[in-house]
Scaffold this motif. Structure first.
Motif, PDB file in Angstrom:
ATOM      1  N   ILE A 241       0.923  -1.002   0.098  1.00 14.91           N
ATOM      2  CA  ILE A 241      -0.186  -0.625  -0.350  1.00 14.91           C
ATOM      3  C   ILE A 241       0.917   1.240  -0.128  1.00 14.91           C
ATOM      4  N   TYR A 242       0.957   2.061  -0.925  1.00 15.72           N
ATOM      5  CA  TYR A 242       1.150   3.485  -0.698  1.00 15.72           C
ATOM      6  C   TYR A 242       0.280   4.395   0.208  1.00 15.72           C
ATOM      7  N   THR A 243       0.539   5.741   0.745  1.00 14.86           N
ATOM      8  CA  THR A 243      -0.341   6.387   1.237  1.00 14.86           C
ATOM      9  C   THR A 243       0.502   8.056   0.923  1.00 14.86           C
ATOM     10  N   CYS A 244      -0.350   8.751   0.263  1.00 18.59           N
ATOM     11  CA  CYS A 244      -0.670   9.773   0.894  1.00 18.59           C
ATOM     12  C   CYS A 244      -0.038  10.548   2.169  1.00 18.59           C
ATOM     13  N   GLY A 245       0.956  10.668   2.524  1.00 14.75           N
ATOM     14  CA  GLY A 245       1.429  11.543   3.926  1.00 14.75           C
ATOM     15  C   GLY A 245       0.913  12.807   3.775  1.00 14.75           C
ATOM     16  N   PRO A 246       1.111  13.984   4.760  1.00 15.17           N
ATOM     17  CA  PRO A 246       1.120  14.932   5.278  1.00 15.17           C
ATOM     18  C   PRO A 246       2.187  16.165   4.525  1.00 15.17           C
ATOM     19  N   THR A 247       1.963  16.901   4.225  1.00 14.36           N
ATOM     20  CA  THR A 247       3.203  18.195   3.857  1.00 14.36           C
ATOM     21  C   THR A 247       2.714  18.875   5.371  1.00 14.36           C
ATOM     22  N   VAL A 248       4.065  18.856   5.481  1.00 17.54           N
ATOM     23  CA  VAL A 248       4.455  19.814   8.104  1.00 17.54           C
ATOM     24  C   VAL A 248       4.766  20.453   7.435  1.00 17.54           C
ATOM     25  N   TYR A 249       4.174  21.611   7.503  1.00 17.93           N
ATOM     26  CA  TYR A 249       4.220  23.243   6.951  1.00 17.93           C
ATOM     27  C   TYR A 249       3.933  23.631   8.189  1.00 17.93           C
ATOM     28  N   ASN A 250       2.948  22.794   8.671  1.00 19.31           N
ATOM     29  CA  ASN A 250       1.621  23.348   9.881  1.00 19.31           C
ATOM     30  C   ASN A 250       0.654  22.211  10.513  1.00 19.31           C
ATOM     31  N   TYR A 251       0.621  22.884  11.636  1.00 22.63           N
ATOM     32  CA  TYR A 251      -0.697  21.520  12.209  1.00 22.63           C
ATOM     33  C   TYR A 251      -1.441  20.826  11.484  1.00 22.63           C
ATOM     34  N   ALA A 252      -1.926  19.551  11.372  1.00 27.12           N
ATOM     35  CA  ALA A 252      -2.801  18.902  10.586  1.00 27.12           C
ATOM     36  C   ALA A 252      -4.183  19.064  11.728  1.00 27.12           C
ATOM     37  N   GLN A 253      -4.904  19.636  10.655  1.00 25.67           N
ATOM     38  CA  GLN A 253      -6.335  19.669  11.353  1.00 25.67           C
ATOM     39  C   GLN A 253      -7.424  18.851  10.822  1.00 25.67           C
ATOM     40  N   ILE A 254      -8.267  18.450  11.187  1.00 27.42           N
ATOM     41  CA  ILE A 254      -9.108  17.263  11.760  1.00 27.42           C
ATOM     42  C   ILE A 254      -9.705  16.814  10.036  1.00 27.42           C
ATOM     43  N   GLY A 255     -10.093  17.788   8.842  1.00 23.05           N
ATOM     44  CA  GLY A 255     -10.219  17.260   8.265  1.00 23.05           C
ATOM     45  C   GLY A 255      -8.840  15.972   7.312  1.00 23.05           C
ATOM     46  N   ASN A 256      -7.931  16.498   7.637  1.00 24.95           N
ATOM     47  CA  ASN A 256      -6.899  16.189   7.613  1.00 24.95           C
ATOM     48  C   ASN A 256      -6.914  15.025   7.599  1.00 24.95           C
ATOM     49  N   MET A 257      -7.137  14.485   9.247  1.00 27.37           N
ATOM     50  CA  MET A 257      -6.767  13.449  10.028  1.00 27.37           C
ATOM     51  C   MET A 257      -8.261  12.409   9.666  1.00 27.37           C
TER      52      MET A 257
END
Length: 455
Positions: free
Chosen positions: A24-40
């Protein structure tokens, strides 16, 4: 086991490419700010997929990238690099920004009981592989060079648009005034960007100093860690029209065959029926919810009440209902611990649960099955053990001791009625799913809507 493939728009019988191992491949976060609940929500979906596959006896080789370079403010190669912009605003180096927000993201997924992929790698640790990938595309005749970088020529790839169902002519006609008039087609995308001297993230390449385009990192890292072909690629629906479409084009442009067998995407999280955004002040983080009195398990439970392919409307009324429901489910489960009443229907519940989770991760239905079982009048320790086994899928810590809290079903019914009146059908469906997940059903009568136990 059946999974919905965005590429074919159908549920397909799932069989791994290689034996019992699912890649499996998952697109991970762009770590420039806090993740919001929509991202989670995307990573909760990722976690549920992992858990259901493991529940069905598969082993996993799962890769997730950390985007710490190359993702511009616009997904269409416009604006400033998000990492560089955040570094400038916070007066830190991009490496400091990446380290800080990566750690914050990892803290959030741990709090939400999200299991980590077997492989997690930063984009900046894989620059040579990205350069080699672009060189391969160059050799295969898919690229061209302009003043600001190396671009992929989408008109040379026959299958462009097959994931999103967009047509190149429509994209041409619907294009805005082009920011870069050197591009041959508005949909052409950057593989490698040439960096001005003052740019704070750049590497040597055959095309001079520069940095990778955002889309190339996922294709290059997928190839490096999972091979030329793998089973599943996950991400949010916002990735379909550009990012994942571009991944398909460049991967097949290099390899000559599809790299991904099944594309899976989770739907958006709305807030009060609308878009979540920083400008509206409603892009909540997990930490903010915790400060308001909602433990991460409550948000997890809230998300489990909607299928991953359904839009989910976040409201604090919904969070309050989820908080009460989770406490009551845990309390109901505890009543079976150590009990020995006669109970002979466990096999039926087991089969129903297995069928639900294996039917494209129908977690709301599975949750309803467990609610019905937990509320059964006969109390039996085998029920307790089975529910905890099912919790390997839910990840809700159902063995936690809780006191029963009174549920105001009329309040839920009134909220659903109001949502339907306002044509907020996503919220109405969420409330109905929540009631069903608690083992109750809604019946519309001449006197109004009533709530009664299922069965």
């Amino acid at each position: 086991m059946k999974l919905y493939n965005t590429l074919s728009r159908t549920k397909e019988e799932f069989t791994p490419l290689e034996g019992n191992t699912v890649k499996i491949y998952t697109c991970g976060p762009t770590v420039y700010n806090y993740a919001q609940i929509g991202n989670m929500r995307a990573y909760l979906f990722m976690d549920l997929l992992r858990r259901v596959l493991k529940y069905n006896g598969y082993s996993l080789k799962h890769m997730m990238n950390i985007t710490d370079v190359g993702h511009l403010v616009s997904d269409e190669d416009e604006g400033e690099d998000k990492m560089a912009k955040s570094a400038r605003l916070e007066q830190k180096s991009p490496w400091e920004i990446a380290e800080f927000y990566t750690e914050a993201f990892m803290h959030d997924i741990e709090a939400l009981n999200i299991s980590r992929p077997e492989i997690i790698s930063k984009a900046t640790d894989n620059i040579p592989e990205m350069i080699d990938f672009v060189l391969g595309l160059e050799k295969n005749g898919y690229t061209y060079e302009i003043d600001d970088g190396i671009y992929f020529d989408v008109q040379k790839f026959e299958g462009y648009g097959k994931l999103s169902r967009n047509k190149l002519d429509d994209l041409q006609a619907g294009a805005r005034v082009e920011v870069n008039d050197q591009k041959r087609h508005p949909a052409d995308f950057a593989l490698w960007k040439k960096a001005p001297k003052e740019h704070i993230m750049q590497w040597e390449s055959p095309w001079g100093m520069g940095y990778p385009g955002w889309h190339i990192e996922c294709s290059a890292m997928g190839l490096k860690f999972l091979g030329e072909e793998f089973d599943i690629h996950t991400g949010g629906v916002d990735h379909i029209p550009i990012h994942h479409e571009n991944e398909i084009a460049q991967s097949e442009g290099l390899l000559g065959h599809p790299a991904v067998r099944c594309w899976m995407h989770n739907e958006f999280l709305l807030v009060d029926g609308g878009k979540m955004s920083k400008s509206l002040g409603n892009n909540y983080t997990l930490t903010q919810l915790s400060e308001m009195g909602y433990e991460p398990d409550v948000y997890r439970y809230f998300c489990l009440n909607a299928h991953y392919r359904q839009k989910l409307n976040f409201t604090f009324e919904g969070m309050n209902s989820s908080k009460t429901a989770l406490k009551n489910l845990r309390a109901a489960v505890q009543k079976h611990k150590g009990a020995s009443d006669e109970f002979n229907d466990l096999e039926k519940f087991r089969n129903d649960f297995n069928e639900a989770v294996s039917d494209d991760l129908n977690i709301p239905k599975a949750l309803g099955i467990i609610w019905t079982l937990a509320k059964n009048d006969a109390k039996n320790n085998e029920i307790y053990d089975f529910i905890l086994k099912c919790d390997e899928v839910f990840g809700l810590n159902l063995d936690k001791e809780e006191a029963v809290v009174e549920i105001d079903f009329q309040e839920l019914i009134d909220a659903r009625t109001l949502a339907k009146k306002n044509k907020n059908f996503a919220e109405a469906d969420r409330i109905r799913n929540e009631i069903v997940a608690m083992g109750y059903q809604l019946l519309d009568t001449f006197e109004g809507t009533i709530c009664k136990p299922i069965g």
